[in-house]
Design a protein around this motif. Structure first.
Motif, PDB file in Angstrom:
ATOM      1  N   ALA A  51       6.560   7.871  -4.240  1.00 10.09           N
ATOM      2  CA  ALA A  51       6.648   6.426  -4.471  1.00 10.09           C
ATOM      3  C   ALA A  51       5.337   5.747  -4.081  1.00 10.09           C
ATOM      4  O   ALA A  51       4.832   4.890  -4.812  1.00 10.09           O
ATOM      5  CB  ALA A  51       7.813   5.831  -3.689  1.00 10.09           C
ATOM      6  N   ASN A  52       4.782   6.134  -2.934  1.00  8.18           N
ATOM      7  CA  ASN A  52       3.515   5.553  -2.488  1.00  8.18           C
ATOM      8  C   ASN A  52       2.395   5.837  -3.480  1.00  8.18           C
ATOM      9  O   ASN A  52       1.607   4.952  -3.821  1.00  8.18           O
ATOM     10  CB  ASN A  52       3.119   6.090  -1.108  1.00  8.18           C
ATOM     11  CG  ASN A  52       3.985   5.521  -0.005  1.00  8.18           C
ATOM     12  OD1 ASN A  52       4.523   4.436  -0.123  1.00  8.18           O
ATOM     13  ND2 ASN A  52       4.123   6.266   1.073  1.00  8.18           N
ATOM     14  N   ALA A  53       2.320   7.069  -3.950  1.00  6.72           N
ATOM     15  CA  ALA A  53       1.273   7.451  -4.902  1.00  6.72           C
ATOM     16  C   ALA A  53       1.425   6.671  -6.204  1.00  6.72           C
ATOM     17  O   ALA A  53       0.424   6.219  -6.785  1.00  6.72           O
ATOM     18  CB  ALA A  53       1.319   8.953  -5.162  1.00  6.72           C
ATOM     19  N   TRP A 100       2.809   3.682  -6.611  1.00  8.17           N
ATOM     20  CA  TRP A 100       2.417   2.296  -6.401  1.00  8.17           C
ATOM     21  C   TRP A 100       0.905   2.166  -6.282  1.00  8.17           C
ATOM     22  O   TRP A 100       0.302   1.271  -6.869  1.00  8.17           O
ATOM     23  CB  TRP A 100       3.099   1.671  -5.181  1.00  8.17           C
ATOM     24  CG  TRP A 100       2.505   0.329  -4.917  1.00  8.17           C
ATOM     25  CD1 TRP A 100       1.696  -0.036  -3.885  1.00  8.17           C
ATOM     26  CD2 TRP A 100       2.587  -0.821  -5.776  1.00  8.17           C
ATOM     27  NE1 TRP A 100       1.285  -1.337  -4.038  1.00  8.17           N
ATOM     28  CE2 TRP A 100       1.816  -1.843  -5.190  1.00  8.17           C
ATOM     29  CE3 TRP A 100       3.237  -1.081  -6.980  1.00  8.17           C
ATOM     30  CZ2 TRP A 100       1.692  -3.100  -5.766  1.00  8.17           C
ATOM     31  CZ3 TRP A 100       3.094  -2.326  -7.554  1.00  8.17           C
ATOM     32  CH2 TRP A 100       2.336  -3.332  -6.952  1.00  8.17           C
ATOM     33  N   ARG A 101       0.260   3.037  -5.521  1.00  9.40           N
ATOM     34  CA  ARG A 101      -1.200   2.959  -5.367  1.00  9.40           C
ATOM     35  C   ARG A 101      -1.901   3.095  -6.716  1.00  9.40           C
ATOM     36  O   ARG A 101      -2.838   2.353  -7.019  1.00  9.40           O
ATOM     37  CB  ARG A 101      -1.690   4.030  -4.392  1.00  9.40           C
ATOM     38  CG  ARG A 101      -1.419   3.693  -2.932  1.00  9.40           C
ATOM     39  CD  ARG A 101      -2.172   4.626  -1.985  1.00  9.40           C
ATOM     40  NE  ARG A 101      -1.931   6.028  -2.244  1.00  9.40           N
ATOM     41  CZ  ARG A 101      -0.984   6.767  -1.689  1.00  9.40           C
ATOM     42  NH1 ARG A 101      -0.167   6.223  -0.819  1.00  9.40           N
ATOM     43  NH2 ARG A 101      -0.854   8.037  -1.988  1.00  9.40           N
ATOM     44  N   GLU A 112       6.161   9.950  -0.410  1.00  8.51           N
ATOM     45  CA  GLU A 112       4.786   9.976  -0.887  1.00  8.51           C
ATOM     46  C   GLU A 112       4.698   9.820  -2.402  1.00  8.51           C
ATOM     47  O   GLU A 112       3.736   9.238  -2.906  1.00  8.51           O
ATOM     48  CB  GLU A 112       4.082  11.262  -0.450  1.00  8.51           C
ATOM     49  CG  GLU A 112       2.604  11.290  -0.776  1.00  8.51           C
ATOM     50  CD  GLU A 112       1.820  10.062  -0.308  1.00  8.51           C
ATOM     51  OE1 GLU A 112       0.931   9.615  -1.058  1.00  8.51           O
ATOM     52  OE2 GLU A 112       2.088   9.541   0.786  1.00  8.51           O
ATOM     53  N   LEU A 135       9.916   3.028  -9.163  1.00 10.05           N
ATOM     54  CA  LEU A 135       9.895   3.202  -7.710  1.00 10.05           C
ATOM     55  C   LEU A 135      11.254   3.624  -7.170  1.00 10.05           C
ATOM     56  O   LEU A 135      11.330   4.414  -6.235  1.00 10.05           O
ATOM     57  CB  LEU A 135       9.425   1.919  -7.020  1.00 10.05           C
ATOM     58  CG  LEU A 135       7.929   1.675  -7.014  1.00 10.05           C
ATOM     59  CD1 LEU A 135       7.610   0.326  -6.390  1.00 10.05           C
ATOM     60  CD2 LEU A 135       7.196   2.781  -6.278  1.00 10.05           C
TER      61      LEU A 135
END
Length: 83
Positions: free
Chosen positions: A33-35, A37-38, A31, A25
């Motif tokens: 990082a978000n992708a 994590w998701r 986005e 991370l």
């Protein structure tokens, strides 16, 4: 299907898991990082479900993992600033 009584070793206590996710991370932004994590959270939720962990408990475990990862990132950032 009914809720299970199986309890997994808490994800937030698995240091290598927490540190590994934190390092990835830290290398990503926005986005990306978000992708990451998701995708990671979804994979872990599936693994916990397949292991018989109740959905509510699995979500709690992933939430606690996220807090541990963010804490690890914060601790590492503070250490870098202190150098």
């Amino acid at each position: 299907m009914c809720d299970s009584n199986i309890t997994a070793f808490p994800l937030h206590r698995r240091r290598k898991l927490v540190q590994g996710i934190a390092r990835v991370l830290e290398s990503k932004n926005g986005e990306d990082a978000n992708a990451f994590w998701r995708s990671t959270a979804k994979t872990i939720l599936i693994q916990l479900s397949e292991s018989g962990i109740a959905p509510g408990l699995a979500k709690q475990e992933v939430g606690a993992l996220l807090h541990a990862v963010l804490g690890d990132i914060a601790t590492r950032s503070a250490a870098k600033l202190a150098e």
